[in-house]
Design an enzyme around this catalytic site. Sequence first.
Site, mmCIF file in Angstrom:
data_model
loop_
_atom_site.group_PDB
_atom_site.id
_atom_site.type_symbol
_atom_site.label_atom_id
_atom_site.label_comp_id
_atom_site.label_asym_id
_atom_site.label_seq_id
_atom_site.Cartn_x
_atom_site.Cartn_y
_atom_site.Cartn_z
ATOM 1 N N HIS A 96 0.857 -1.158 -0.018
ATOM 2 C CA HIS A 96 -0.043 -0.087 -0.117
ATOM 3 C C HIS A 96 0.838 1.199 -0.008
ATOM 4 O O HIS A 96 1.926 1.421 0.828
ATOM 5 C CB HIS A 96 -0.877 0.263 1.331
ATOM 6 C CG HIS A 96 -1.797 1.382 1.381
ATOM 7 N ND1 HIS A 96 -2.459 1.960 0.466
ATOM 8 C CD2 HIS A 96 -1.443 2.100 2.458
ATOM 9 C CE1 HIS A 96 -3.046 3.073 0.866
ATOM 10 N NE2 HIS A 96 -2.266 3.220 2.115
ATOM 11 N N HIS A 98 0.963 5.815 -0.766
ATOM 12 C CA HIS A 98 0.070 7.060 -1.173
ATOM 13 C C HIS A 98 0.632 7.511 -2.456
ATOM 14 O O HIS A 98 0.826 8.793 -2.637
ATOM 15 C CB HIS A 98 0.085 8.055 0.048
ATOM 16 C CG HIS A 98 -0.514 7.225 1.402
ATOM 17 N ND1 HIS A 98 -0.098 7.956 2.250
ATOM 18 C CD2 HIS A 98 -0.908 6.278 1.526
ATOM 19 C CE1 HIS A 98 -0.585 7.282 3.328
ATOM 20 N NE2 HIS A 98 -1.219 6.121 2.885
ATOM 21 N N TYR A 121 0.462 -2.189 -21.550
ATOM 22 C CA TYR A 121 1.045 -2.893 -20.472
ATOM 23 C C TYR A 121 0.230 -2.563 -19.105
ATOM 24 O O TYR A 121 0.156 -3.542 -18.064
ATOM 25 C CB TYR A 121 2.454 -2.408 -20.245
ATOM 26 C CG TYR A 121 3.512 -3.347 -20.979
ATOM 27 C CD1 TYR A 121 3.963 -4.426 -20.420
ATOM 28 C CD2 TYR A 121 3.485 -3.012 -22.339
ATOM 29 C CE1 TYR A 121 4.903 -5.039 -21.149
ATOM 30 C CE2 TYR A 121 4.192 -3.878 -23.000
ATOM 31 C CZ TYR A 121 5.321 -4.808 -22.444
ATOM 32 O OH TYR A 121 5.866 -5.753 -23.338
#
Length: 219
Positions: A96, A98, A121
């Site tokens: 994860h 930002h 892609y």
Amino acid sequence: MNESQAREEICRVGRSLFERGYVHASAGNISVRLDDGFLITPTDACLGFLDPARLAKLDGQGQQVSGDKGSKTIAVHRQIYAAACETDAHTRCVIHTHSTHCVALSLNSTGPELLPPITPYFVMKVGHVPLLRYHRPGSPDAAQEVADLIRHHAAQGAPIRAVMLARLGPNVWHDSPAAAMATLEELEETARLMLLQPHTQALHANDLDELRQIFGARW
């Protein structure tokens, strides 16, 4: 990959993401699913300066076993593993971040997806990226919604490897930290292209069909 190798790889990938600007400050986290639980980066840790010995180890129920206090996002990660492993038992890593361009796209988007299929892609390496409405960081509601989306797309025959949490950032998953990092990179660079060329048209349906037939694209 054993636990020792997983610890080293989490730190290597975290450092690489930090040095190249995919993460900043103490934002973002990485986890790996082990045979006896999970490793996850500590809460408020900078991914560029991780210590393998201080990564949080959790048991199969997400309870802390050793290391520094684990990131609160383990709730989302555990739901991702549970749902993704139903169709891909090799799912081992969740990242994860930002990432700037992904977050920027989400600020004014109404969904249901972060990006259209604008490059081959992106279609082949990432696929659909559902956009979730805003939830506070670590929200159990977000965790459940992510799991529901994973199962929904799998049932439609188009399994996903990423979701976008509005105003927060993407979660991506794959069979190793290196593979998850590559998925994140492709997603963030596609978001950057979309911001540079906001009127870009999606690939034609025939082009998408060709990518599915030749490369097994998940679109």
